[in-house]
Design an enzyme around this catalytic site. Structure first.
Site, PDB file in Angstrom:
ATOM      1  N   TYR A   1      -1.845   0.042   2.658  1.00 29.80           N
ATOM      2  CA  TYR A   1      -1.985  -1.363   2.234  1.00 29.80           C
ATOM      3  C   TYR A   1      -1.168  -2.362   3.063  1.00 29.80           C
ATOM      4  O   TYR A   1      -1.738  -3.336   3.590  1.00 29.80           O
ATOM      5  CB  TYR A   1      -1.651  -1.468   0.744  1.00 29.80           C
ATOM      6  CG  TYR A   1      -1.828  -2.832   0.143  1.00 29.80           C
ATOM      7  CD1 TYR A   1      -3.093  -3.348  -0.137  1.00 29.80           C
ATOM      8  CD2 TYR A   1      -0.722  -3.636  -0.156  1.00 29.80           C
ATOM      9  CE1 TYR A   1      -3.253  -4.601  -0.692  1.00 29.80           C
ATOM     10  CE2 TYR A   1      -0.876  -4.895  -0.713  1.00 29.80           C
ATOM     11  CZ  TYR A   1      -2.144  -5.376  -0.981  1.00 29.80           C
ATOM     12  OH  TYR A   1      -2.294  -6.628  -1.519  1.00 29.80           O
TER      13      TYR A   1
ATOM     14  N   LYS B   1      -2.569  -5.504   5.555  1.00 30.21           N
ATOM     15  CA  LYS B   1      -2.267  -6.931   5.370  1.00 30.21           C
ATOM     16  C   LYS B   1      -1.568  -7.502   6.615  1.00 30.21           C
ATOM     17  O   LYS B   1      -1.748  -8.680   6.939  1.00 30.21           O
ATOM     18  CB  LYS B   1      -1.440  -7.131   4.096  1.00 30.21           C
ATOM     19  CG  LYS B   1      -2.217  -6.793   2.819  1.00 30.21           C
ATOM     20  CD  LYS B   1      -3.501  -7.607   2.684  1.00 30.21           C
ATOM     21  CE  LYS B   1      -4.180  -7.432   1.338  1.00 30.21           C
ATOM     22  NZ  LYS B   1      -5.404  -8.268   1.206  1.00 30.21           N
TER      23      LYS B   1
END
Ligand SMILES: NC(=O)c1ccc[n+]([C@@H]2O[C@H](COP(=O)([O-])OP(=O)(O)OC[C@H]3O[C@@H](n4cnc5c(N)ncnc54)[C@H](O)[C@@H]3O)[C@@H](O)[C@H]2O)c1
Length: 239
Positions: free
Chosen positions: A141, A145
């Protein structure tokens, strides 16, 4: 204000953003994997709903081909699969990259030409404070990002000459439909202790900043990452 496309707007931050953009006068186009949820949001904002998987490049282009124009694109759809690096499965790693990174690219490829044809527009990508702070156990994750932030800067450089601004918003700890399970019981107040402003965020806190970036007041803001996190990324909170 024109047409605003919001991905993953069937719930959570995307839904709040759809409501906020509609209040600003945008005609909102809701994209989500879940058609029932997309329809609920679309009904609330008097907009249109499409079942659309942002990882499906053809499906995203098919939605774009049905729109006459596009003034704003909010690349909000995102997923997380939390594991340590050593425990991460190939399926989880690929799924998170597909949605969080390639989904942003496919939607931008589909909708930016409409913006260009209309003389400009605004793209807002959803990053995360996790791209800045990092914590163990978040799997792919944070890396996705960070990639979103890098893509945002590249978009700003490549699309700016066409009048298209690209910026990112990085939420901190926000209670959404997707994260509500992390804030049960005492967890919300415990987590709020790590936030300089003393509370966790609500979807509307994020939607207001996304709407600002979509609007004319942000007409000279391009290539920026704005963390909307109550101050978490400012540094270490008082001990
Ligand atoms: N909630 C937070 O604390 C937080 C913090 C930092 C960043 N973010 C980011 O904000 C965005 C929204 O988060 P949220 O908490 O509202 O999530 P959520 O899980 O509540 O909602 C996400 C929505 O995206 C949709 N979606 C998922 N995969 C999709 C796909 N492939 N195609 C189309 N739609 C898809 C889901 O159906 C859902 O409606 C995400 O990008 C997330 O990474 C959230």
């Amino acid at each position: 204000m024109g047409i605003a496309v919001v991905t993953g707007a069937g719930q959570g931050l995307g839904q709040a953003t759809a409501v906020r953009l509609a209040a600003d006068g945008h005609e909102v186009v809701v994209l989500d994997l879940d058609l029932d949820r997309a329809r609920e949001t679309a009904e609330a904002v008097d907009g249109q709903a499409h079942r659309c998987d942002v990882t499906d490049r053809d499906a995203v282009h098919a939605v774009a081909s049905r729109l006459p124009s596009c003034a704003a694109l909010v690349n909000n759809a995102g997923i997380w699969r939390f594991h340590s690096i050593l425990d991460m499965s190939e399926d989880d790693a690929r799924a998170v990259i597909d949605v969080n990174v390639l989904g942003v690219v496919w939607c931008t490829q589909a909708f930016a030409p409409l913006m260009k044809a209309g003389g400009g527009g605004s793209i807002v990508n959803l990053s995360s404070g996790a791209a800045w702070t990092h914590s163990p156990g978040l799997g792919m994750y944070p890396a996705t990002k960070s990639a979103v932030e890098s893509l945002t800067r590249t978009m700003a450089l490549e699309l700016g000459p066409s009048g298209i601004r690209a910026n990112a918003v990085g939420p901190g700890l926000v209670v959404s439909d997707g994260t509500a399970a992390n804030y049960q019981g005492d967890r919300a107040s415990e987590r709020a202790q790590g936030v300089p402003l003393g509370r966790v965020g609500a979807p509307g806190d994020i939607a207001d900043v996304v709407a600002f970036l979509c609007g004319d007041q942000a007409r000279y803001v391009n290539g920026q990452i704005i963390y909307v996190d109550g101050g978490i990324t400012a540094g270490r909170a008082a001990m």
